[in-house]
Design a protein around this motif. Structure first.
Motif, PDB file in Angstrom:
ATOM      1  N   ARG A  45     112.670 -81.023 -10.535  1.00  0.00           N
ATOM      2  CA  ARG A  45     113.557 -80.265 -11.426  1.00  0.00           C
ATOM      3  C   ARG A  45     114.904 -80.972 -11.486  1.00  0.00           C
ATOM      4  N   PRO A  46     115.697 -80.694 -12.526  1.00  0.00           N
ATOM      5  CA  PRO A  46     117.048 -81.267 -12.571  1.00  0.00           C
ATOM      6  C   PRO A  46     117.847 -80.850 -11.325  1.00  0.00           C
ATOM      7  N   GLY A  47     118.671 -81.775 -10.848  1.00  0.00           N
ATOM      8  CA  GLY A  47     119.510 -81.491  -9.688  1.00  0.00           C
ATOM      9  C   GLY A  47     118.882 -81.861  -8.364  1.00  0.00           C
ATOM     10  N   ILE A  62     127.784 -84.700  -0.447  1.00  0.00           N
ATOM     11  CA  ILE A  62     128.549 -85.712   0.291  1.00  0.00           C
ATOM     12  C   ILE A  62     128.080 -85.750   1.740  1.00  0.00           C
ATOM     13  N   GLN A  63     127.534 -86.886   2.135  1.00  0.00           N
ATOM     14  CA  GLN A  63     127.053 -87.121   3.492  1.00  0.00           C
ATOM     15  C   GLN A  63     128.091 -87.945   4.258  1.00  0.00           C
ATOM     16  N   PRO A  64     127.914 -88.126   5.568  1.00  0.00           N
ATOM     17  CA  PRO A  64     128.930 -88.862   6.341  1.00  0.00           C
ATOM     18  C   PRO A  64     129.274 -90.239   5.787  1.00  0.00           C
ATOM     19  N   ALA A  65     128.268 -90.948   5.248  1.00  0.00           N
ATOM     20  CA  ALA A  65     128.535 -92.297   4.743  1.00  0.00           C
ATOM     21  C   ALA A  65     127.881 -92.542   3.392  1.00  0.00           C
ATOM     22  N   SER A  66     127.530 -91.491   2.673  1.00  0.00           N
ATOM     23  CA  SER A  66     126.831 -91.685   1.402  1.00  0.00           C
ATOM     24  C   SER A  66     126.982 -90.450   0.528  1.00  0.00           C
ATOM     25  N   LEU A  67     126.521 -90.591  -0.705  1.00  0.00           N
ATOM     26  CA  LEU A  67     126.536 -89.500  -1.677  1.00  0.00           C
ATOM     27  C   LEU A  67     125.131 -89.330  -2.217  1.00  0.00           C
ATOM     28  N   ASP A  68     124.606 -88.115  -2.158  1.00  0.00           N
ATOM     29  CA  ASP A  68     123.312 -87.820  -2.766  1.00  0.00           C
ATOM     30  C   ASP A  68     123.440 -87.842  -4.286  1.00  0.00           C
ATOM     31  N   LEU A  69     122.434 -88.394  -4.946  1.00  0.00           N
ATOM     32  CA  LEU A  69     122.402 -88.455  -6.405  1.00  0.00           C
ATOM     33  C   LEU A  69     121.394 -87.450  -6.946  1.00  0.00           C
ATOM     34  N   ARG A  70     121.690 -86.875  -8.102  1.00  0.00           N
ATOM     35  CA  ARG A  70     120.868 -85.793  -8.653  1.00  0.00           C
ATOM     36  C   ARG A  70     120.138 -86.212  -9.925  1.00  0.00           C
ATOM     37  N   VAL A  99     111.502 -93.238 -15.387  1.00  0.00           N
ATOM     38  CA  VAL A  99     112.933 -93.504 -15.269  1.00  0.00           C
ATOM     39  C   VAL A  99     113.671 -92.225 -15.624  1.00  0.00           C
ATOM     40  N   VAL A 100     114.549 -91.789 -14.720  1.00  0.00           N
ATOM     41  CA  VAL A 100     115.278 -90.532 -14.900  1.00  0.00           C
ATOM     42  C   VAL A 100     116.781 -90.813 -14.878  1.00  0.00           C
ATOM     43  N   PRO A 101     117.506 -90.533 -15.972  1.00  0.00           N
ATOM     44  CA  PRO A 101     118.963 -90.637 -15.909  1.00  0.00           C
ATOM     45  C   PRO A 101     119.513 -89.659 -14.862  1.00  0.00           C
TER      46      PRO A 101
END
Length: 357
Positions: A150-152, A30-38, A85-87
């Motif tokens: 790698r995953p994550g 969780i960033q100040p105005a965004s969310l990192d995706l894994r 393409v990575v889910p």
């Protein structure tokens, strides 16, 4: 209420299961105005980039374009010039009034690692319609370097918003008068213009150009690689450089930029008519970037530049992009560079965090 959703309300969205993930979202995302995706645990090598299109699922389109699958669980190399393409681990169930925009993270862009988000029913990259419910996928195309993933791993991020939060030019001028957004004259035209710096103080070094044949970069290795093995230095003694077609460059903006805590910004391209090149944009500037309240005094924007069909002379001070400022619904409870370990606060000309300083 219109604006970009801050970190404390992103946490609420997670609590309300509007954002879900397996495994669960971690606070570090969780960033100040965004969310990192894994990244998930499999990559699909596909014949071509694609969008799902109205009424279609990405999963179904993968059956049409898939060449083979790559298991990421033990780490795997994504080859330069290929499309994957990575889910992603995260999934959305957005309220009807909430939309989202995704973009590559800063380090991803600086590696020329084209990363875009696609969704079921999507007709645009990185744009997620209000009320979207479904999975998220990353399309990844390494352009300059093959990478080990790698995953994550977090290559892209997503920003949520309600309504139109963009400041028009009049509002941007008023904000600049109240809180200077750049350290010089502000060029405001459908956003805050920024230009390229090709006269850095006390040096002729003005940028870096990616070498065409290099080793793999393991994205987990921080401050690890020798820049000279992957990059050629670009020097200028007269305030200009010639961009070569197909080459990828790291340059820096002349302006030191400030993002006040109650605002966020997105880097956007300038006009196609300015020349035979494009400034790639990692995208989001979080609240507090370069701001005194977060320990900054203005931070320069790093420019990821690719030249197109013809060699092009780039001149010192040439306007190459713009920052579009957006209002936050409310100020975030954490700021870029103050409450987070931020790699690029106070930056100048700087390669990604994977390279030795």
């Amino acid at each position: 209420m219109q604006g970009v959703i801050p970190n404390q309300l992103i946490s609420k969205m997670i609590e309300d299961a509007e954002i879900t993930a397996r495994p669960a979202v971690t606070p570090a995302q969780i960033q100040p105005a965004s969310l990192d995706l894994r990244l998930g645990d499999v990559a699909y090598r596909v014949r071509a980039s694609f969008l799902a299109g109205h009424g279609a699922r990405v999963e179904d389109r993968l059956q049409e374009f898939e060449m083979h699958r790559v298991d990421l669980t033990g780490g795997a190399v994504l080859e330069k010039g290929c499309v994957y393409v990575v889910p992603l681990m995260e999934r959305l169930a957005l309220p009807a009034h909430v939309s989202a925009v995704a973009n590559a993270k800063s380090s991803t862009g600086r590696l020329d690692l084209l990363t875009r988000t696609i969704t079921d029913g999507g007709t645009e990259f990185d744009r997620i319609a209000p009320g979207y419910t479904g999975p998220l996928y990353a399309e990844i195309c390494p352009r300059s370097f093959s990478v080990l993933v790698r995953p994550g791993m977090r290559l892209n991020q997503i920003r949520f918003g309600i309504g139109d939060a963009v400041l028009d030019d009049a509002a941007l001028r008023a904000l600049h008068t109240d809180t200077p957004l750049v350290d010089g004259d502000a060029v405001i035209d459908e956003g805050l213009g920024f230009s390229v710096d090709l006269r850095l103080p006390d040096t002729t070094l003005v940028g870096y150009r990616a070498k065409p044949h290099t080793g793999v970069i393991d994205l987990d290795n921080i401050d690890h690689y020798e820049p000279s093995e992957y990059w050629e230095e670009v020097h200028s003694s007269n305030g200009q450089i010639i961009l070569d077609p197909g080459a990828f460059y790291i340059l820096v903006s002349r302006e030191a930029v400030t993002i006040p805590p109650q605002y966020a910004a997105e880097m956007a391209p300038y006009l196609a008519m300015v020349g035979e090149f494009r400034v790639h944009y990692a995208g989001f500037f979080d609240p507090g970037f370069g701001h005194a309240s977060a320990g900054g005094s203005g931070s320069r924007g790093v420019l990821e530049v690719r030249c197109h069909e013809a060699p092009f002379v780039l001149e010192h001070g040439q306007v190459v992009g713009r920052l579009v400022y957006e209002r936050m619904i409310e100020p975030p409870t954490q700021l870029y560079g103050a409450d987070l370990a931020s790699n690029y606060q106070g930056q100048g000309l700087k390669l990604s965090k994977h390279f030795k300083s």
